[in-house]
Design a protein around this motif. Structure first.
Motif, short mmCIF file in Angstrom:
data_model
loop_
_atom_site.label_atom_id
_atom_site.label_comp_id
_atom_site.label_asym_id
_atom_site.label_seq_id
_atom_site.Cartn_x
_atom_site.Cartn_y
_atom_site.Cartn_z
N PHE A 28 0.85 -1.19 0.00
CA PHE A 28 0.00 0.00 0.00
C PHE A 28 0.88 1.24 0.00
O PHE A 28 1.82 1.37 0.79
N LEU A 29 0.58 2.17 -0.91
CA LEU A 29 1.38 3.38 -1.07
C LEU A 29 0.45 4.54 -1.40
O LEU A 29 -0.38 4.44 -2.30
N ASP A 30 0.59 5.64 -0.66
CA ASP A 30 -0.31 6.77 -0.85
C ASP A 30 0.45 8.09 -0.69
O ASP A 30 1.17 8.29 0.30
N GLN A 31 0.29 8.98 -1.65
CA GLN A 31 0.88 10.31 -1.56
C GLN A 31 0.07 11.11 -0.54
O GLN A 31 -1.15 11.22 -0.66
N PHE A 32 0.74 11.70 0.46
CA PHE A 32 -0.04 12.33 1.52
C PHE A 32 0.24 13.82 1.73
O PHE A 32 -0.60 14.53 2.28
N LEU B 187 3.22 7.65 2.02
CA LEU B 187 2.99 6.76 3.15
C LEU B 187 2.86 5.34 2.63
O LEU B 187 2.08 5.09 1.71
N ALA B 188 3.61 4.42 3.20
CA ALA B 188 3.56 3.03 2.78
C ALA B 188 3.35 2.13 4.00
O ALA B 188 3.75 2.47 5.12
N LEU B 189 2.71 0.98 3.76
CA LEU B 189 2.49 -0.02 4.80
C LEU B 189 3.19 -1.30 4.37
O LEU B 189 2.93 -1.82 3.28
N ALA B 190 4.07 -1.82 5.21
CA ALA B 190 4.88 -2.98 4.82
C ALA B 190 4.94 -4.01 5.92
O ALA B 190 5.01 -3.68 7.11
N ASN B 191 4.91 -5.27 5.53
CA ASN B 191 5.17 -6.37 6.44
C ASN B 191 6.68 -6.46 6.63
O ASN B 191 7.42 -6.75 5.68
N ASN C 275 11.61 14.33 10.74
CA ASN C 275 10.75 14.10 11.90
C ASN C 275 9.36 14.67 11.66
O ASN C 275 8.34 14.04 11.99
N LYS C 276 9.31 15.84 11.05
CA LYS C 276 8.03 16.48 10.73
C LYS C 276 7.26 15.66 9.69
O LYS C 276 6.03 15.53 9.77
N ILE C 277 7.97 15.11 8.72
CA ILE C 277 7.32 14.30 7.68
C ILE C 277 6.69 13.06 8.30
O ILE C 277 5.55 12.69 7.98
N ILE C 278 7.39 12.41 9.23
CA ILE C 278 6.84 11.23 9.90
C ILE C 278 5.63 11.61 10.74
O ILE C 278 4.61 10.91 10.77
#
Length: 262
Positions: free
Chosen positions: A78-82, A130-134, A165-168
């Motif tokens: 899953f990958l999304d431009q945020f 933003l990505a979600l990874a196993n 840090n701000k990006i996270i």
């Protein structure tokens, strides 16, 4: 070695869009902790997000997919431009990059070879993904600037390069407000899991406790789980059931929003 470095980097930037970059916040889940992937710079006590530049003939989303493939070895996540980070102060932070990475180079080293140094020292606008990874399925490859990587608890981060840090922080905010529309469970949990595992994941993201019976009742009511065998870790009558996702129902529900109230 120094000549080869500048030669290779000048070749890279000749193919890239100046003043623009991509930074990826890759969230993973391990030991009941929400973590993010960080890279450590070579010979420096500096950590940063995995990121990269955009090729001149490349779409922005395609660049993000390529960067993540190069960094994690995963071709499907899953990958999304945020968000786009374009504050003018970002350029002032670039001096820290240059002084850190090239502190061991003399002016003679840089003379006639500094296209890359000048290029990266200019103002950059970066697009956050933003990505979600196993975590178990990733095979992280540090880039030309970095020597190792780590999955770090998002609530215990070191001071990072630039505004990372701000990006996270912004990515975590996006994750929370879009929780009902992102494949959190199917991306971050193992193939089989308990309802307690699901609850711990949501608590790690939201940073607050959730009432057990109410949470499980609402989750099971969504009808997106398949009940499997019991998790035999003690007395059989006390062992919790394992579950897996009904992927078809799960993905269909995401298109409408899970509608779960926390």
């Amino acid at each position: 070695m120094k000549d080869e470095f500048f030669k290779s980097m000048n070749a890279v930037i000749s193919k890239c869009l100046p003043g623009n970059s991509i930074d990826c916040v890759v969230f993973g889940y391990e030991n009941y902790q929400l973590k993010t992937l960080l890279l450590k710079w070579k010979q420096e006590d500096l950590w940063s997000l995995p990121g990269g530049f955009i090729y001149l003939d490349e779409d922005l989303d395609a660049a993000a997919v390529r960067v993540l493939k190069e960094r994690t070895g995963v071709t499907s996540m899953f990958l999304d431009q945020f968000y786009t980070f374009g504050e003018k102060e970002r350029s002032k932070m670039n001096s820290k990059i240059i002084s850190a990475r090239f502190s061991n180079y003399t002016q003679q080293d840089l003379f006639g070879k500094n296209n890359f140094v000048e290029w990266i020292d200019k103002r950059f606008i970066t697009t956050g993904y933003l990505a979600l990874a196993n975590i178990e399925k990733t095979l992280v490859n540090p880039d030309v600037f970095s020597e190792k990587y780590a999955w770090v608890n998002v609530h215990n981060l070191p001071e990072l390069l630039l505004d990372h840090n701000k990006i996270i922080e912004r990515a975590l905010h996006q994750l929370r407000i879009q929780l009902n529309y992102m494949p959190i469970g199917i991306s971050l949990l193992p193939e089989k899991f308990t309802m307690q595992d699901v609850q711990k994941l949501y608590e790690a993201i939201l940073q607050k406790p959730l009432e057990r019976s109410n949470f499980q009742r609402k989750m099971l009511k969504l009808d997106i789980f398949k009940r499997e065998e019991k998790q035999l870790t003690g007395a059989a009558n006390k062992a919790p059931y394992l579950y897996s996702f009904n992927k078809e129902k799960y993905n269909e529900l995401l298109t409408r929003g899970i509608g779960f109230n926390y």
